[in-house]
Design an enzyme around this catalytic site. Structure first.
Site, PDB file in Angstrom:
ATOM      1  N   SER A 136      56.783  76.393  27.442  1.00 59.08           N
ATOM      2  CA  SER A 136      58.019  75.526  28.260  1.00 59.08           C
ATOM      3  C   SER A 136      57.130  74.198  28.439  1.00 59.08           C
ATOM      4  O   SER A 136      56.506  73.697  27.975  1.00 59.08           O
ATOM      5  CB  SER A 136      58.483  76.558  29.000  1.00 59.08           C
ATOM      6  N   TYR A 150      65.302  66.716  26.480  1.00 60.49           N
ATOM      7  CA  TYR A 150      64.039  67.898  26.686  1.00 60.49           C
ATOM      8  C   TYR A 150      64.247  68.775  27.633  1.00 60.49           C
ATOM      9  O   TYR A 150      63.524  70.031  27.707  1.00 60.49           O
ATOM     10  CB  TYR A 150      63.149  66.840  26.640  1.00 60.49           C
ATOM     11  N   LYS A 154      63.994  73.047  27.294  1.00 57.56           N
ATOM     12  CA  LYS A 154      62.933  73.786  28.507  1.00 57.56           C
ATOM     13  C   LYS A 154      63.815  74.955  28.805  1.00 57.56           C
ATOM     14  O   LYS A 154      62.924  76.066  29.192  1.00 57.56           O
ATOM     15  CB  LYS A 154      61.891  72.628  28.387  1.00 57.56           C
TER      16      LYS A 154
END
Length: 281
Positions: A136, A150, A154
């Site tokens: 992660s 992004y 994650k």
């Protein structure tokens, strides 16, 4: 006892390369190193005494995933640790981010990780053991401007992994989330695409996006140290493996800050939150 088998995605650069280099020098385990182009894995040849398998893999292609898992099982008979390392970054404001580029990042960071994990789970369930190590980011806990999508990939990895960990707990399968801050990998440079703001309202973020290129390879984090930590945790601390591991001082500081502030806010809103329920009878 048969050697443990580690399968790692994205081993041409960055964390994947550091971890593969470390594991390749361990005589008591098998290493399966994957990349989209295996000619980028020549650095492993000096360590190969028959315990290393280099395989071509694009994690967005499920047929390649299935083929890799079959080849690993055929050769080594087990998959004991899966490291989902392959991933991409993207810098851009939420409004101006390129839709197709973002979609591909989700295909790699989220669906690639999910499909890899789903493909190895039958093997691990049969073994009644195994560790899935999902890369992660501190951006999976703490959001930052120009990284909204992004962050989204994650956060998805965090949510899926937390649920998976509960589902496989009784099968002696572990899940470990790695949450790095800035490390000296190619993430902020070659492995991230960038869209500079075109709208005047977002010009304040132009410099920070440009500076991400300049900062690449000057970050505080050492990927070789991270590899040692991951190897040691999985090998020597399997029974007490944590679900989340922030790596780097910045990651640790941000994680503690996020949860401390969130806890305080949740407590402040407690009475209001509870008032949304129907009265108990």
């Amino acid at each position: 006892m048969a050697n443990k088998t580690w399968l790692i995605t994205g081993t041409s650069t960055g964390f994947g390369r550091s971890l593969a280099t470390l594991l390749a020098q361990k005589p008591d385990l098998n290493l399966v190193a994957t990349a989209r182009h295996t000619d980028q894995l020549d650095y492993l040849d000096q360590y190969d005494h028959g315990q290393i398998q280099k395989l071509t893999l694009d994690v967005t292609k499920r047929d390649e995933i299935d083929q890799v898992v079959k080849q690993v099982n055929d050769r080594f008979g087990s998959i004991d640790v899966l490291v989902n390392n392959a991933g991409l970054g993207y810098f851009g404001t939420f409004e101006e981010s390129d839709r197709d580029t973002v979609q591909y990042m989700f295909n790699v960071n989220v669906w690639g990780l999910a499909d890899m994990s789903r493909a190895v789970l039958p093997t691990m369930r049969k073994q009644r053991s195994g560790a899935i190590v999902n890369f992660s980011s501190i951006a999976g806990l703490h959001s930052f401007p120009t990284l909204s999508f992004y962050n989204g990939t994650k956060y998805a990895v965090e949510g899926m992994s937390e649920s998976l960990a509960q589902e496989v707990k009784d099968l002696n399968i572990k899940v470990l989330l790695i949450e790095p801050s800035g490390f000296r990998t190619d993430w902020a440079g070659r492995s991230s695409q960038k869209t500079l703001p075109a709208t005047p309202d977002y010009q304040q973020f132009t410099d920070s996006i440009k500076q991400s290129n300049a900062a690449a390879h000057h970050e505080a984090g050492d990927p070789n140290a991270a590899a040692e930590i991951i190897y040691d945790l999985v090998t020597n601390n399997y029974d007490q493996l944590p679900l989340r591991l922030p790596l780097g001082k910045f990651a640790s500081d941000m994680a503690i800050d996020k949860y401390t502030k969130s806890l305080a806010e949740f407590k402040q809103l407690r009475d209001l939150s509870v008032s949304a329920d129907q009265p108990e009878k």
